[in-house]
Design a protein around this motif. Structure first.
Motif, PDB file in Angstrom:
ATOM      1  N   PRO A 196       0.814  -1.221   0.000  1.00  0.00           N
ATOM      2  CA  PRO A 196       0.000   0.000   0.000  1.00  0.00           C
ATOM      3  C   PRO A 196       0.847   1.270   0.000  1.00  0.00           C
ATOM      4  O   PRO A 196       0.408   2.303  -0.496  1.00  0.00           O
ATOM      5  N   ASP A 197       2.042   1.182   0.562  1.00  0.00           N
ATOM      6  CA  ASP A 197       2.916   2.359   0.625  1.00  0.00           C
ATOM      7  C   ASP A 197       4.285   1.983   0.063  1.00  0.00           C
ATOM      8  O   ASP A 197       5.224   1.689   0.804  1.00  0.00           O
ATOM      9  N   PRO A 198       4.417   1.962  -1.271  1.00  0.00           N
ATOM     10  CA  PRO A 198       5.674   1.499  -1.867  1.00  0.00           C
ATOM     11  C   PRO A 198       6.813   2.497  -1.682  1.00  0.00           C
ATOM     12  O   PRO A 198       6.583   3.695  -1.469  1.00  0.00           O
ATOM     13  N   CYS A 199       8.002   1.984  -1.762  1.00  0.00           N
ATOM     14  CA  CYS A 199       9.206   2.814  -1.661  1.00  0.00           C
ATOM     15  C   CYS A 199       9.198   3.848  -2.781  1.00  0.00           C
ATOM     16  O   CYS A 199       8.973   3.516  -3.942  1.00  0.00           O
ATOM     17  N   GLN A 200       9.458   5.088  -2.453  1.00  0.00           N
ATOM     18  CA  GLN A 200       9.406   6.152  -3.435  1.00  0.00           C
ATOM     19  C   GLN A 200      10.589   6.117  -4.395  1.00  0.00           C
ATOM     20  O   GLN A 200      10.526   6.683  -5.481  1.00  0.00           O
ATOM     21  N   GLN A 201      11.647   5.429  -4.008  1.00  0.00           N
ATOM     22  CA  GLN A 201      12.839   5.400  -4.863  1.00  0.00           C
ATOM     23  C   GLN A 201      12.759   4.296  -5.918  1.00  0.00           C
ATOM     24  O   GLN A 201      13.130   4.500  -7.068  1.00  0.00           O
ATOM     25  N   CYS A 202      12.262   3.119  -5.535  1.00  0.00           N
ATOM     26  CA  CYS A 202      12.211   1.992  -6.485  1.00  0.00           C
ATOM     27  C   CYS A 202      10.798   1.646  -6.897  1.00  0.00           C
ATOM     28  O   CYS A 202      10.601   0.687  -7.652  1.00  0.00           O
ATOM     29  N   ALA A 203       9.787   2.353  -6.401  1.00  0.00           N
ATOM     30  CA  ALA A 203       8.376   2.115  -6.721  1.00  0.00           C
ATOM     31  C   ALA A 203       7.932   0.702  -6.361  1.00  0.00           C
ATOM     32  O   ALA A 203       7.090   0.104  -7.026  1.00  0.00           O
ATOM     33  N   GLY A 204       8.536   0.131  -5.310  1.00  0.00           N
ATOM     34  CA  GLY A 204       8.132  -1.176  -4.816  1.00  0.00           C
ATOM     35  C   GLY A 204       8.851  -2.345  -5.459  1.00  0.00           C
ATOM     36  O   GLY A 204       8.605  -3.498  -5.089  1.00  0.00           O
ATOM     37  N   ASP A 205       9.752  -2.089  -6.399  1.00  0.00           N
ATOM     38  CA  ASP A 205      10.436  -3.185  -7.093  1.00  0.00           C
ATOM     39  C   ASP A 205      11.613  -3.738  -6.294  1.00  0.00           C
ATOM     40  O   ASP A 205      12.066  -4.860  -6.530  1.00  0.00           O
ATOM     41  N   GLY A 206      12.118  -2.978  -5.349  1.00  0.00           N
ATOM     42  CA  GLY A 206      13.246  -3.440  -4.535  1.00  0.00           C
ATOM     43  C   GLY A 206      14.594  -3.243  -5.190  1.00  0.00           C
ATOM     44  O   GLY A 206      15.625  -3.624  -4.627  1.00  0.00           O
ATOM     45  N   ARG A 207      14.619  -2.650  -6.379  1.00  0.00           N
ATOM     46  CA  ARG A 207      15.869  -2.422  -7.100  1.00  0.00           C
ATOM     47  C   ARG A 207      15.736  -1.188  -7.979  1.00  0.00           C
ATOM     48  O   ARG A 207      14.634  -0.780  -8.344  1.00  0.00           O
ATOM     49  N   VAL A 208      16.863  -0.617  -8.332  1.00  0.00           N
ATOM     50  CA  VAL A 208      16.898   0.573  -9.175  1.00  0.00           C
ATOM     51  C   VAL A 208      17.999   0.405 -10.218  1.00  0.00           C
ATOM     52  O   VAL A 208      18.950  -0.358 -10.013  1.00  0.00           O
ATOM     53  N   ARG A 209      17.877   1.124 -11.327  1.00  0.00           N
ATOM     54  CA  ARG A 209      18.916   1.110 -12.351  1.00  0.00           C
ATOM     55  C   ARG A 209      20.042   2.041 -11.934  1.00  0.00           C
ATOM     56  O   ARG A 209      19.819   3.113 -11.388  1.00  0.00           O
ATOM     57  N   SER A 210      21.250   1.595 -12.198  1.00  0.00           N
ATOM     58  CA  SER A 210      22.399   2.413 -11.818  1.00  0.00           C
ATOM     59  C   SER A 210      23.564   2.117 -12.748  1.00  0.00           C
ATOM     60  O   SER A 210      23.753   0.980 -13.198  1.00  0.00           O
ATOM     61  N   ARG A 211      24.341   3.140 -13.034  1.00  0.00           N
ATOM     62  CA  ARG A 211      25.565   2.989 -13.823  1.00  0.00           C
ATOM     63  C   ARG A 211      26.743   2.966 -12.864  1.00  0.00           C
ATOM     64  O   ARG A 211      26.883   3.842 -12.016  1.00  0.00           O
ATOM     65  N   ARG A 212      27.570   1.951 -12.995  1.00  0.00           N
ATOM     66  CA  ARG A 212      28.709   1.798 -12.091  1.00  0.00           C
ATOM     67  C   ARG A 212      29.920   1.310 -12.862  1.00  0.00           C
ATOM     68  O   ARG A 212      29.811   0.838 -13.996  1.00  0.00           O
ATOM     69  N   THR A 213      31.075   1.448 -12.245  1.00  0.00           N
ATOM     70  CA  THR A 213      32.337   1.041 -12.860  1.00  0.00           C
ATOM     71  C   THR A 213      32.912  -0.122 -12.071  1.00  0.00           C
ATOM     72  O   THR A 213      33.012  -0.066 -10.844  1.00  0.00           O
ATOM     73  N   ILE A 214      33.277  -1.172 -12.794  1.00  0.00           N
ATOM     74  CA  ILE A 214      33.872  -2.339 -12.165  1.00  0.00           C
ATOM     75  C   ILE A 214      35.175  -2.675 -12.876  1.00  0.00           C
ATOM     76  O   ILE A 214      35.373  -2.328 -14.047  1.00  0.00           O
ATOM     77  N   SER A 215      36.055  -3.345 -12.177  1.00  0.00           N
ATOM     78  CA  SER A 215      37.339  -3.749 -12.731  1.00  0.00           C
ATOM     79  C   SER A 215      37.289  -5.228 -13.092  1.00  0.00           C
ATOM     80  O   SER A 215      36.796  -6.048 -12.313  1.00  0.00           O
ATOM     81  N   VAL A 216      37.790  -5.574 -14.266  1.00  0.00           N
ATOM     82  CA  VAL A 216      37.784  -6.962 -14.710  1.00  0.00           C
ATOM     83  C   VAL A 216      39.180  -7.338 -15.184  1.00  0.00           C
ATOM     84  O   VAL A 216      39.833  -6.574 -15.896  1.00  0.00           O
ATOM     85  N   ASN A 217      39.628  -8.510 -14.769  1.00  0.00           N
ATOM     86  CA  ASN A 217      40.929  -9.026 -15.176  1.00  0.00           C
ATOM     87  C   ASN A 217      40.730 -10.036 -16.306  1.00  0.00           C
ATOM     88  O   ASN A 217      40.085 -11.069 -16.120  1.00  0.00           O
ATOM     89  N   ILE A 218      41.286  -9.741 -17.458  1.00  0.00           N
ATOM     90  CA  ILE A 218      41.203 -10.626 -18.614  1.00  0.00           C
ATOM     91  C   ILE A 218      42.481 -11.458 -18.663  1.00  0.00           C
ATOM     92  O   ILE A 218      43.576 -10.906 -18.775  1.00  0.00           O
ATOM     93  N   PRO A 219      42.385 -12.787 -18.581  1.00  0.00           N
ATOM     94  CA  PRO A 219      43.602 -13.616 -18.561  1.00  0.00           C
ATOM     95  C   PRO A 219      44.291 -13.643 -19.919  1.00  0.00           C
ATOM     96  O   PRO A 219      43.675 -13.411 -20.960  1.00  0.00           O
ATOM     97  N   ALA A 220      45.580 -13.937 -19.896  1.00  0.00           N
ATOM     98  CA  ALA A 220      46.347 -14.053 -21.132  1.00  0.00           C
ATOM     99  C   ALA A 220      45.872 -15.268 -21.926  1.00  0.00           C
ATOM    100  O   ALA A 220      45.558 -16.305 -21.354  1.00  0.00           O
ATOM    101  N   GLY A 221      45.790 -15.105 -23.238  1.00  0.00           N
ATOM    102  CA  GLY A 221      45.402 -16.218 -24.106  1.00  0.00           C
ATOM    103  C   GLY A 221      43.946 -16.224 -24.518  1.00  0.00           C
ATOM    104  O   GLY A 221      43.525 -17.155 -25.213  1.00  0.00           O
TER     105      GLY A 221
END
Length: 382
Positions: A196-221
């Motif tokens: 009846p009173d959903p979260c105002q940030q996610c509209a009750g979905d429990g998640r939001v879209r976000s852009r973030r930066t992550i580091s990934v290690n690509i192995p040789a070969g």
């Protein structure tokens, strides 16, 4: 209904990891099939409960009222024997959910989807490996409601339309008689409860879209089309469910010199006919730097030189590198097409000195005779 994993292990919801581990070990000793063959089913149930509660992400799903082992998002109550074959839906359509055990409300907490991002790499980067910073746009856990979907201290309430069943029934008349059909409740969307009173940030979905930066290690070969898996870096599921995985797929750029064949590399080196005849030492660029390529005197066209261990790293499925491939150098002898008068005179003098002024025909078994035999056979001569 979600399974009571705490009750299966006999611990409280506030139990520590050590208490959960002790409870599992105690029950495992009692129920192990080697000790008690009649309790194999319960042993599997206890083991599954321990695997869930010992995993922080899965335990959080349980605490939110979900079931991390329920991949179908709710399952059938009572263990419908027709589940997975589509027959349960047919039985429900004709006789109604009451005869076969209805679907029941599905969990609001669902596992997240996997995500895929493509990464452009040069041949040199594939050979040496690389560490990249990637920008990804995925669903993450709502930091305001922490996946609950509710605003402040409010809680979901039972749906008045379906009375918490997650589905509604309708009765129709047909040539078969009275047919009862079930479908997900349009108000609660099959959850059996509404917010009846959903979260105002996610509209009750429990998640939001976000852009973030992550580091990934690509192995040789790595090679074109290979994927690097980053566990738990994909989409967070509805209701704050556990995140899926992020896959980084390699897109390898074509190289201006080398052509790749698995772990081996191939390149073409053009040499003048004088170099092929006299021999020489030529500089050759490889992935390891510049090396000397020895051309023997009298080298013939289409000769292939192999530099062992100068190819790509051999990346195994385990992620380990086991040696390197080879570099295959294909020698292409270039015959001049334009000669001035002096060059023509020199070549004619050389031909006369070597007795090569007249072309000669091959008379061995692999030469003319064999060639003419093959030609006649291909034309159907007897």
């Amino acid at each position: 209904m979600a399974r009571d994993y705490y009750g299966i292990l006999g611990v409280s919801q506030n139990a520590t990891q050590d208490e959960i581990k002790r409870a599992y070990r105690k029950l495992a000793r009692q129920l192990h099939p080697d000790v008690n063959p009649n309790e194999e089913a319960r042993f599997k149930e206890v083991t599954a409960a321990y695997e869930v509660l010992s995993n922080p992400e899965k335990r959080r799903v349980v605490d939110l009222g979900g079931d991390p082992l329920d991949s179908a998002g709710g399952g059938r109550a009572g263990g419908d024997p027709f589940a997975g074959f589509g027959l349960g839906d047919i039985m429900d359509a004709f006789f109604g959910a009451s005869t076969g055990g209805g679907r029941g409300p599905r969990s609001r907490v669902q596992p997240g989807s996997d995500a895929l991002i493509r990464l452009d790499m040069t041949l040199e980067e594939c050979a040496a490996g690389a560490t990249r910073e990637l920008t990804v746009d995925t669903a993450i856990l709502c930091d305001r409601c922490h996946g609950a979907g509710t605003n402040s201290n409010s809680k979901p309430v039972q749906c008045d339309t379906c009375n918490g069943r997650g589905e509604v029934q309708s009765v129709q008349r047909s040539f078969l008689g009275q047919v009862v059909t079930s479908r997900p409740c349009p108000v609660c969307r099959g959850f059996g409860e509404v917010i009846p009173d959903p979260c105002q940030q996610c509209a009750g979905d429990g998640r939001v879209r976000s852009r973030r930066t992550i580091s990934v290690n690509i192995p040789a070969g790595v090679a074109e089309g290979m994927r690097v898996r980053l566990a738990g870096q994909g989409e967070v599921g509805p209701g704050g469910g556990p995140a899926g995985d992020l896959y980084v797929e390699v897109e390898e750029h074509p190289h201006e010199i080398f052509e790749r064949d698995g772990a081996d590399l191939h390149c073409v080196v053009q040499i003048p006919m004088t170099t092929a005849a006299l021999g020489a030492t030529l500089p050759l660029k490889t992935l390891d730097g510049e090396e000397e390529l020895e051309i023997d005197p009298g080298t013939q066209p289409n000769t292939q030189l192999v530099l062992t261990g100068r190819g790509m790293p051999k990346l195994r499925s385990t992620g380990r590198v086991d040696g390197r491939g080879d570099l295959h150098v294909h020698l292409e002898v270039v015959v001049p097409t334009k000669l001035d008068a002096a060059q023509t005179s020199l070549l004619r003098d050389l031909a006369e000195m070597r007795g090569e002024s007249e072309p000669s025909l091959s008379h061995n078994g692999k030469g003319g005779g064999g060639l003419f035999s093959r030609l006649r056979a291909s034309r159907g001569h007897r």
